[in-house]
Design an enzyme around this catalytic site. Structure first.
Site, PDB file in Angstrom:
ATOM      1  N   PRO A 115      -1.496  -3.473   1.968  1.00  0.00           N
ATOM      2  CA  PRO A 115      -0.019  -4.213   2.365  1.00  0.00           C
ATOM      3  C   PRO A 115       1.038  -4.214   2.989  1.00  0.00           C
ATOM      4  CG  PRO A 115      -1.211  -5.689   0.719  1.00  0.00           C
ATOM      5  CD  PRO A 115      -1.778  -4.144   0.948  1.00  0.00           C
ATOM      6  N   MET A 116       1.729  -4.564   3.521  1.00  0.00           N
ATOM      7  CA  MET A 116       3.003  -4.194   4.291  1.00  0.00           C
ATOM      8  C   MET A 116       3.682  -5.451   4.926  1.00  0.00           C
ATOM      9  SD  MET A 116       2.652   0.034   4.914  1.00  0.00           S
ATOM     10  CE  MET A 116       1.861  -0.283   5.748  1.00  0.00           C
ATOM     11  N   GLN A 160      -3.311 -10.660   1.400  1.00  0.00           N
ATOM     12  CA  GLN A 160      -3.166 -11.097   0.259  1.00  0.00           C
ATOM     13  C   GLN A 160      -1.734 -12.267  -0.117  1.00  0.00           C
ATOM     14  OE1 GLN A 160       0.214  -8.720  -0.571  1.00  0.00           O
ATOM     15  NE2 GLN A 160      -1.134  -7.612  -2.291  1.00  0.00           N
ATOM     16  N   CYS A 186       5.332  -6.777  -5.885  1.00  0.00           N
ATOM     17  CA  CYS A 186       6.277  -7.247  -5.662  1.00  0.00           C
ATOM     18  C   CYS A 186       7.823  -6.664  -6.071  1.00  0.00           C
ATOM     19  CB  CYS A 186       6.044  -7.559  -4.427  1.00  0.00           C
ATOM     20  SG  CYS A 186       7.820  -7.436  -3.159  1.00  0.00           S
TER      21      CYS A 186
END
Ligand SMILES: Cc1cc2nc3c(=O)[nH]c(=O)nc-3n(C[C@H](O)[C@H](O)[C@H](O)COP(=O)(O)O)c2cc1C
Length: 147
Positions: A25-26, A80, A110
């Site tokens: 995931p980005m 996410q 994060c």
């Protein structure tokens, strides 16, 4: 190490990840167009949405930001969430399940101050009993794989 002998797939419960490569995931990057481009260019066994704030996972908010839009050809797909309040994240998880995600992932890594400032992302690791409550609430709320 001889990587040629590694299996090219693995299973998360009933979900086959083949080939055994995941698009991580980005935020700001892994939208539906990007995911489909990667799937066509290289093939991935699993792709992930961008991180989405659980507070914004209501039908009305989803229409506005479209972060969780996807096409059937992207599956298996993991979505996410970021969040801090067990009940709110559990409710968002139910929405995620209804949207058709195969797997649900709660962001616990994060480090961005924008995210940790609200107690989300890696800030969750500072209060492990609360993180445990949050993950238990999510797991109890949905049938899909959640971690
Ligand atoms: C621009 C950018 C945005 C990212 N956003 C997220 C995110 O929203 N959620 C997450 O779990 N990881 C995020 N990451 C971390 C990546 O998912 C990945 O774990 C990291 O780039 C390390 O990948 P690697 O193990 O393939 O080197 C982000 C990374 C980058 C470069």
């Amino acid at each position: 190490m001889n990587y040629e002998n590694l299996p090219n797939h693995y299973d998360i419960e009933h979900i086959r990840i083949e080939p055994n490569i995941i698009l991580a995931p980005m935020a700001g990057v892994t939208d539906s167009v990007f995911r489909r481009m990667i799937l066509r260019l290289s093939g991935c066994g699993l792709v992930s949405t961008e991180m989405t704030n659980a507070a914004s996972v209501s039908p009305k908010a989803l229409k506005r930001h479209k972060l969780l839009d996807f096409l059937p050809e992207e599956r298996p797909l993991t979505m996410q969430l970021s969040g801090n309040e067990p009940e709110m994240v559990a409710l968002a998880a139910q929405q995620i399940e209804q949207l058709g995600a195969d797997i649900l992932d709660v962001n616990c890594g994060c480090p961005s101050p924008k995210v940790t400032g609200g107690g989300h992302g890696s800030a969750l690791l500072k209060d492990l009993p609360k993180l445990s409550r949050l993950l238990k609430a999510v797991k109890a709320a949905v049938q899909i794989q959640s971690h």
